[in-house]
Structure formats: C-alpha cells, structure tokens
Design a protein around this motif. Sequence first.
Motif, PDB file in Angstrom:
ATOM      1  N   PHE A   1      -1.737  -7.263   0.355  1.00 50.80           N
ATOM      2  CA  PHE A   1      -2.345  -6.347   1.310  1.00 50.80           C
ATOM      3  C   PHE A   1      -2.843  -5.139   0.542  1.00 50.80           C
ATOM      4  O   PHE A   1      -2.185  -4.649  -0.368  1.00 50.80           O
ATOM      5  CB  PHE A   1      -1.310  -5.900   2.357  1.00 50.80           C
ATOM      6  CG  PHE A   1      -1.890  -4.965   3.380  1.00 50.80           C
ATOM      7  CD1 PHE A   1      -2.525  -5.465   4.504  1.00 50.80           C
ATOM      8  CD2 PHE A   1      -1.828  -3.591   3.200  1.00 50.80           C
ATOM      9  CE1 PHE A   1      -3.084  -4.609   5.439  1.00 50.80           C
ATOM     10  CE2 PHE A   1      -2.385  -2.721   4.138  1.00 50.80           C
ATOM     11  CZ  PHE A   1      -3.011  -3.238   5.257  1.00 50.80           C
ATOM     12  N   ASP A   2      -4.022  -4.706   0.893  1.00 57.55           N
ATOM     13  CA  ASP A   2      -4.564  -3.537   0.217  1.00 57.55           C
ATOM     14  C   ASP A   2      -5.514  -2.820   1.165  1.00 57.55           C
ATOM     15  O   ASP A   2      -6.137  -3.458   2.017  1.00 57.55           O
ATOM     16  CB  ASP A   2      -5.326  -3.973  -1.039  1.00 57.55           C
ATOM     17  CG  ASP A   2      -5.751  -2.783  -1.879  1.00 57.55           C
ATOM     18  OD1 ASP A   2      -4.917  -1.878  -2.076  1.00 57.55           O
ATOM     19  OD2 ASP A   2      -6.901  -2.752  -2.346  1.00 57.55           O
TER      20      ASP A   2
ATOM     21  N   PRO B   1       0.819  -1.212   0.000  1.00 58.66           N
ATOM     22  CA  PRO B   1       0.000   0.000   0.000  1.00 58.66           C
ATOM     23  C   PRO B   1       0.856   1.267   0.000  1.00 58.66           C
ATOM     24  O   PRO B   1       1.958   1.280   0.542  1.00 58.66           O
ATOM     25  CB  PRO B   1      -0.777  -0.109   1.311  1.00 58.66           C
ATOM     26  CG  PRO B   1       0.100  -0.939   2.190  1.00 58.66           C
ATOM     27  CD  PRO B   1       0.792  -1.898   1.297  1.00 58.66           C
ATOM     28  N   LYS B   2       0.322   2.302  -0.595  1.00 54.20           N
ATOM     29  CA  LYS B   2       1.034   3.586  -0.625  1.00 54.20           C
ATOM     30  C   LYS B   2       0.792   4.331   0.687  1.00 54.20           C
ATOM     31  O   LYS B   2       1.635   5.050   1.174  1.00 54.20           O
ATOM     32  CB  LYS B   2       0.567   4.432  -1.808  1.00 54.20           C
ATOM     33  CG  LYS B   2       0.810   3.760  -3.158  1.00 54.20           C
ATOM     34  CD  LYS B   2       2.285   3.792  -3.553  1.00 54.20           C
ATOM     35  CE  LYS B   2       2.557   2.937  -4.778  1.00 54.20           C
ATOM     36  NZ  LYS B   2       2.471   1.476  -4.536  1.00 54.20           N
TER      37      LYS B   2
ATOM     38  N   ALA C   1      -2.893   2.821  13.118  1.00 53.93           N
ATOM     39  CA  ALA C   1      -2.708   1.640  12.267  1.00 53.93           C
ATOM     40  C   ALA C   1      -1.216   1.385  12.084  1.00 53.93           C
ATOM     41  O   ALA C   1      -0.444   2.308  11.824  1.00 53.93           O
ATOM     42  CB  ALA C   1      -3.384   1.852  10.927  1.00 53.93           C
ATOM     43  N   PHE C   2      -0.810   0.129  12.275  1.00 53.36           N
ATOM     44  CA  PHE C   2       0.584  -0.262  12.085  1.00 53.36           C
ATOM     45  C   PHE C   2       0.637  -1.332  11.003  1.00 53.36           C
ATOM     46  O   PHE C   2      -0.257  -2.172  10.907  1.00 53.36           O
ATOM     47  CB  PHE C   2       1.172  -0.826  13.376  1.00 53.36           C
ATOM     48  CG  PHE C   2       1.099   0.118  14.530  1.00 53.36           C
ATOM     49  CD1 PHE C   2       2.103   1.058  14.745  1.00 53.36           C
ATOM     50  CD2 PHE C   2       0.013   0.082  15.402  1.00 53.36           C
ATOM     51  CE1 PHE C   2       2.031   1.928  15.812  1.00 53.36           C
ATOM     52  CE2 PHE C   2      -0.067   0.963  16.471  1.00 53.36           C
ATOM     53  CZ  PHE C   2       0.945   1.888  16.686  1.00 53.36           C
ATOM     54  N   PHE C   3       1.705  -1.281  10.234  1.00 52.59           N
ATOM     55  CA  PHE C   3       1.815  -2.246   9.140  1.00 52.59           C
ATOM     56  C   PHE C   3       3.271  -2.639   8.957  1.00 52.59           C
ATOM     57  O   PHE C   3       4.173  -1.813   9.122  1.00 52.59           O
ATOM     58  CB  PHE C   3       1.282  -1.621   7.851  1.00 52.59           C
ATOM     59  CG  PHE C   3       1.460  -2.486   6.632  1.00 52.59           C
ATOM     60  CD1 PHE C   3       0.660  -3.595   6.430  1.00 52.59           C
ATOM     61  CD2 PHE C   3       2.435  -2.184   5.684  1.00 52.59           C
ATOM     62  CE1 PHE C   3       0.808  -4.389   5.312  1.00 52.59           C
ATOM     63  CE2 PHE C   3       2.597  -2.983   4.562  1.00 52.59           C
ATOM     64  CZ  PHE C   3       1.774  -4.094   4.378  1.00 52.59           C
ATOM     65  N   HIS C   4       3.485  -3.891   8.642  1.00 57.89           N
ATOM     66  CA  HIS C   4       4.843  -4.332   8.346  1.00 57.89           C
ATOM     67  C   HIS C   4       4.792  -5.408   7.276  1.00 57.89           C
ATOM     68  O   HIS C   4       3.973  -6.317   7.336  1.00 57.89           O
ATOM     69  CB  HIS C   4       5.509  -4.902   9.602  1.00 57.89           C
ATOM     70  CG  HIS C   4       6.872  -5.465   9.341  1.00 57.89           C
ATOM     71  ND1 HIS C   4       8.003  -4.690   9.349  1.00 57.89           N
ATOM     72  CD2 HIS C   4       7.268  -6.726   9.027  1.00 57.89           C
ATOM     73  CE1 HIS C   4       9.059  -5.457   9.063  1.00 57.89           C
ATOM     74  NE2 HIS C   4       8.632  -6.688   8.871  1.00 57.89           N
TER      75      HIS C   4
END
Lengths: 393, 117
Positions: free
Chosen positions: A170-171, A144-145, A155-158
Amino acid sequence: MSQHSILIVEDEHTLRRLLEYRLGKQYNVRTAANGEEALELIAQELPKLIISDIMMPKMDGFALQAALQEDNSTRAIPFIFLTAKADEASRLKGRRTGVDDYITKPFDIDQLMSRVDRLLERTALFQTQLDAKIGQDFSQKLMPKKMPSADGYKAFFHSAPREHGGGDIFDCSEPRPGVHFITIGDVMGKGLQAKFYAFSFLGYIRSTLHTLLGTTSSPAELMTRVNQVLVDDPPLEDTFASLLLIKWEPARNLVTYANAGHCRPVLMTARGAEVVPYSDMILGLDAGAEFKDTSIVLQPGSSLISYTDGLLEQVMKNGEQLGEEGILGYVNHAAGKPDPIQSLLKNVLSDSENSRFGDDVLMFWLEREGNRDRPSRDPAPRWFSPFSEGAQT
Amino acid sequence: MQATTMNFTIEPIAHDSVVIRIGKALDFRNAADFKAAAQEQVRSGIRNFILDFSETGILDSTGLGSIFSLYRQVSPMSGQVVFASVSRPVQVVVQLTRTYKVFRQFPTVEGAREAIR
C-alpha cells in the motif's frame, strides 16, 4: 517428506547403512566413508546436520570438523560426533567449538534420533524467529507514514500482516498538489520472499510514478510501464503482482483507476454497495497486456473501498470464502459508522470459522462526506466507460 | 505410464504434451512441488500442458503464481498451458486476475486434447 538433509560420515559399512536406514525414514540422508568424501558432498549441497565418526582413514572426524570451522558457510551446521573413543581425552577434544553433541558407541539409536530431532528443531526455531523479525521490519516499511487527506473527505486504513503472510503493498503520495496516487497490490507468493519482492516492487512503482508524471497522469499508462518491467527485467522475472492504481482528485471529486487483476473495489452510494467491475490482467504475465482507465465521480456521502485477497478468502462459518458478494453485505452494514473498516472487520470476524484472519488483511476506505444541510439526492453512480472519450481527464 | 508426485498425476499424451491432474489444492504448501514437477517435464521436452482442475477446491495466489511461471517458460517456445474442467473456486481466481485471456479453458480434458493436438 522433510527437506532436512543429514550427512552421515562413518567408515564402517554396517553402521553407516544402519544409520542411513533409520534416519532415512524421517530425513533426507547422504553418506560418506571419510572426511574427504564428506567435504565433497558438503560442497555440492549444505546439509542441515552432520553426524560424524572420529576414527576414519584418509581424513578423520577432527580434521573434517576443523575444516568446516574455517568456512563461514559451514561452521554453523549442527555437528554430532559419534565414536568408540570413550576415554576422557578424546571426549574433551571432541567437545570443542562447533561440536553440538558427542555420543559414544555403543549407543542407543532412539537416543541418537531424539538428539537429532532436538538439534534440528532448535535451528529451525532460530530461523523462524529471524524470518519473523525481518518480515515484520519489511511489513512496517511497506506501510504508509501518513494517510492522504483533503477537505470534505475521510480516509480510513487498516493493515494487519500475518507472520507467514504474503506481499501486500500500500502506498499513497501527492506528487502534484491536489492529485493523489493510491497504490494497493499483492505480490504473489508467501513469506519473506514475497515481502522482499513487494518491498523492491513498491520502490519501483514509486520511481515509475515520479518519472512518468511529467508526461502522463493516467494510471493505465503507468500500469503498462510497470507491467513491461515485470515481464522484461531479469531480476523481477517470475514476479507476479495484482495492482490497483488509483488517482484521486478531491477538488473534482474524481477517482480514476486502472486495475491489474486486483480485487475489484467496492463503491458505496445511496443505492448501496456495488462492485466496480472493470479490470485488466494481472502484472508480469504478458508483455502486451493492455490497461484502461475508468473514472468515477464520488457523490456526497459515497465511498470507495479497496482491499487485498486476505479478506476475500477469509473462511466463514458456512465453510465458504467470504467472496465479493459477502464483502458487499458487510460494506452496507459498515457504511456511515465512525470507523467503517474496524466495524466491518469485527463483523466479518464474528461470522468467521476462526476467530482470527487466516491471511494478511489490508483495507482502504475513502469516504466523501455527505452534505450537512441537504441530504444527497443523487443516488446513481456515474460511470465513465474505459472505452469512451469521457474517461480522459 | 503415470508419475505421481505429492498431489499431481502427470500423464503423457503425446511426445510433447502432458495432462497434469491438479489435486484438491494448489497453494503455498505444494506450489514449489508443482513448479519442480512442471520444470522436469519442460526439461524433458514437454511444451503443452493440460491442467485438469476437476477436483480442485483451493487455488491461492502462490499456486496461481507457479502456473504463471510455467506459462512464462513454455510460451516463448510456442508451448501452451490450457485449463480443463475448471472448478468454481478456480474459476473465481481466474476471473479475478483476468487470466482467462492467457489460459484457454475447456469443459473436459478430452476437449482440451482435441484442441491442442
């Protein structure tokens, strides 16, 4: 057990058999007695390397090599000339475009073997490097951008794809103001092929989402449609994927999801971490598969954590896979940390058998901030059964 | 007569049924071999497959995908794919993907043979 296939072109029976025998120990060998026969075999299946004599009846080695140079599909095949012509003229003629080596008879078979190994190693290396480059490109495009965001939420993302990893996807999007869709999935398979399918599949999910959102915003209905396409569409035949579709409405503190055989998310509340149990069958297997929505109200201070199977299958020091139970323990520890995902991954790694993750790792952590002035007094998670009316939103 | 490919033992039990003993692992390393071996059986008229998982410690998503392919191939021809003596690691994957709805499970190969006869 090598898939490398080598083509030997030699008119002398004894030498042909000798080469076939020696190279056959390591490679898949086919033989031809002249250039014409060789071209027939090459048309059936491209070899990874060609060893050819020069002087042969019907079609000699030079003519064969020239024919291969004219065709784009064959001009890059590593080519070794093997000949009794030790004189300088033919050596020069042999050393032309597209010829990788020139060995004169009598030759040492071990020397030939090592040259073959080296040539094949080099082409394999090129291929691996190219694959890695394309794979990286896909991986970047699949990510994701920007993260979904809303007041009162973090929100956390790895995502850390491995070179030979698979098709994690993932989107996230906000197709209507205040309604977010988060997609996490894994297209089965490994390597470039899985990444390519993941890439096309994600494009398909996005367009399905946007087409159907006019009539429904139920993750389960979207899932049903995506599954039908995977089962019915010939280009996607033999593609299987696990998918978690999450609809998040921050103003209502409501999360509604449908899960098609994906790793089950974890809900972290004041009671501790627990698995969100309901899920349905993986996509692509059964056209009639049914999917149900489940809704969860996120209380202040609680989090919803989702991930892909790379984390689940990480091998720990005790030799066992981390598993769902294991993940719950690490979530309990990481909750409330400034960056819970990094903290969790660090702890998992330090308890792992190896110092790296064995597969792609992808994780998404959605946290509703706690009430600052009064701590949460509502520890019990509230479920809506997928079978009750309450699940409808 | 038994045919052995890298990790699989294929044992015919009827004109249209075989038992495939999956070895220690079915994963990205040998999934293509499994697929090829199973396809060969389908071509020769086999419709029912009993997969024996008694020794299987690893089943990854690529391996599972190769079993799904087999299922997709034989189910339109009224064929079956059933699982026998499912080990714990295999059970975990089957639970996670909810595929027990599609693959019937039996405690033993004998039990599976009785059921698909």
